[in-house]
Design a protein around this motif. Structure first.
Motif, PDB file in Angstrom:
ATOM      1  N   ALA A 101      11.097  -0.219  13.813  1.00 12.86           N
ATOM      2  CA  ALA A 101       9.691  -0.006  14.162  1.00 12.86           C
ATOM      3  C   ALA A 101       9.424  -0.418  15.605  1.00 12.86           C
ATOM      4  CB  ALA A 101       8.797  -0.800  13.214  1.00 12.86           C
ATOM      5  N   ALA A 135       5.989   4.390  11.476  1.00 13.06           N
ATOM      6  CA  ALA A 135       6.204   4.454  10.032  1.00 13.06           C
ATOM      7  C   ALA A 135       7.353   5.404   9.686  1.00 13.06           C
ATOM      8  CB  ALA A 135       4.911   4.882   9.332  1.00 13.06           C
ATOM      9  N   VAL A 187       1.561  -0.634   7.151  1.00  9.80           N
ATOM     10  CA  VAL A 187       1.521  -0.256   8.563  1.00  9.80           C
ATOM     11  C   VAL A 187       0.077   0.035   8.960  1.00  9.80           C
ATOM     12  CG1 VAL A 187       2.350   1.364  10.316  1.00  9.80           C
ATOM     13  CG2 VAL A 187       3.837   0.742   8.386  1.00  9.80           C
ATOM     14  N   ILE A 194       2.731  -4.498  11.451  1.00 11.18           N
ATOM     15  CA  ILE A 194       3.390  -4.345  10.152  1.00 11.18           C
ATOM     16  C   ILE A 194       3.231  -5.658   9.399  1.00 11.18           C
ATOM     17  CG2 ILE A 194       5.593  -3.939   8.975  1.00 11.18           C
ATOM     18  CD1 ILE A 194       6.420  -2.597  11.764  1.00 11.18           C
ATOM     19  N   TRP A 225       6.169   7.064   1.099  1.00  8.51           N
ATOM     20  CA  TRP A 225       4.996   6.778   1.926  1.00  8.51           C
ATOM     21  C   TRP A 225       3.787   6.829   1.011  1.00  8.51           C
ATOM     22  CZ3 TRP A 225       4.743   8.046   7.640  1.00  8.51           C
ATOM     23  CH2 TRP A 225       3.462   7.834   8.166  1.00  8.51           C
ATOM     24  N   SER A 238       2.067   6.386  13.000  1.00  7.09           N
ATOM     25  CA  SER A 238       2.811   7.330  12.162  1.00  7.09           C
ATOM     26  C   SER A 238       4.249   7.496  12.643  1.00  7.09           C
ATOM     27  CB  SER A 238       2.103   8.688  12.133  1.00  7.09           C
ATOM     28  OG  SER A 238       0.856   8.571  11.495  1.00  7.09           O
TER      29      SER A 238
END
Length: 170
Positions: A33, A101, A75, A47, A117, A98
């Motif tokens: 990430a 993620a 997230v 996060i 997700w 996004s």
């Protein structure tokens, strides 16, 4: 593994085994990430690792889509920390989150773990139960773990529209 192979292999796992996820793997997911590209490298995301009994109970209160997982990643993004395109004032915070993620989701698969997700959750209630999330837009919850032996993709997983419908060359 080649990226396209990884992308084709990944599916939304909706059934996890009870094998715990090692902290070193969580750390690798977080690292994926942190290295994800964001507009002007502003990194307007956060996060939250939800793994304590209290945190897991919080997740169970705001969504029924936990699939037996014992670890969850939430997230979120902060609009006031993101890059804004000057031509139309488009804020990129949700796009950046996004991207982050998606990096996490693919890293989870690459590590031999599974996830899906989850977008169906009560974000206002989650912010109420976790005040540290209050100033953020929340886009995803990732239940993570090892797929159960009988886990399988949804029948819709392999349904794809054709290239001729999705791509236009100008």
């Amino acid at each position: 593994m080649e990226f396209l192979e990884l992308a084709k292999k990944r599916y939304s796992c909706r059934k996890f085994s009870d094998k715990p996820v090692e902290k070193t793997l969580i750390d690798q997911i977080i690292e994926s990430a942190i290295v994800a590209p964001t507009a002007v490298n502003k990194q307007p995301f956060k996060i939250w690792v939800m793994e304590s009994e209290e945190a897991k109970e919080t997740i169970r209160q705001i969504t029924r889509y936990t699939f037996g997982a014992e670890t969850f990643l939430v997230v979120g993004y902060k609009e006031d920390e993101a890059w804004v395109r000057k031509y139309d004032s488009r804020n990129f915070a949700d796009i950046d989150a996004s991207i982050v993620a998606t990096h996490m989701m693919m890293e989870i698969e690459d590590l031999g773990l599974a996830t899906t997700w989850v977008g169906y959750f009560d974000a206002p209630k989650l912010k109420e139960l976790c005040p540290q999330m209050a100033g953020y837009g929340l886009i995803a919850i990732f239940p993570i773990g090892y797929a159960a032996e009988d886990a399988e993709p949804s029948p819709r997983h392999s349904e794809r529209r054709g290239k001729e419908e999705l791509v236009e060359v100008l």
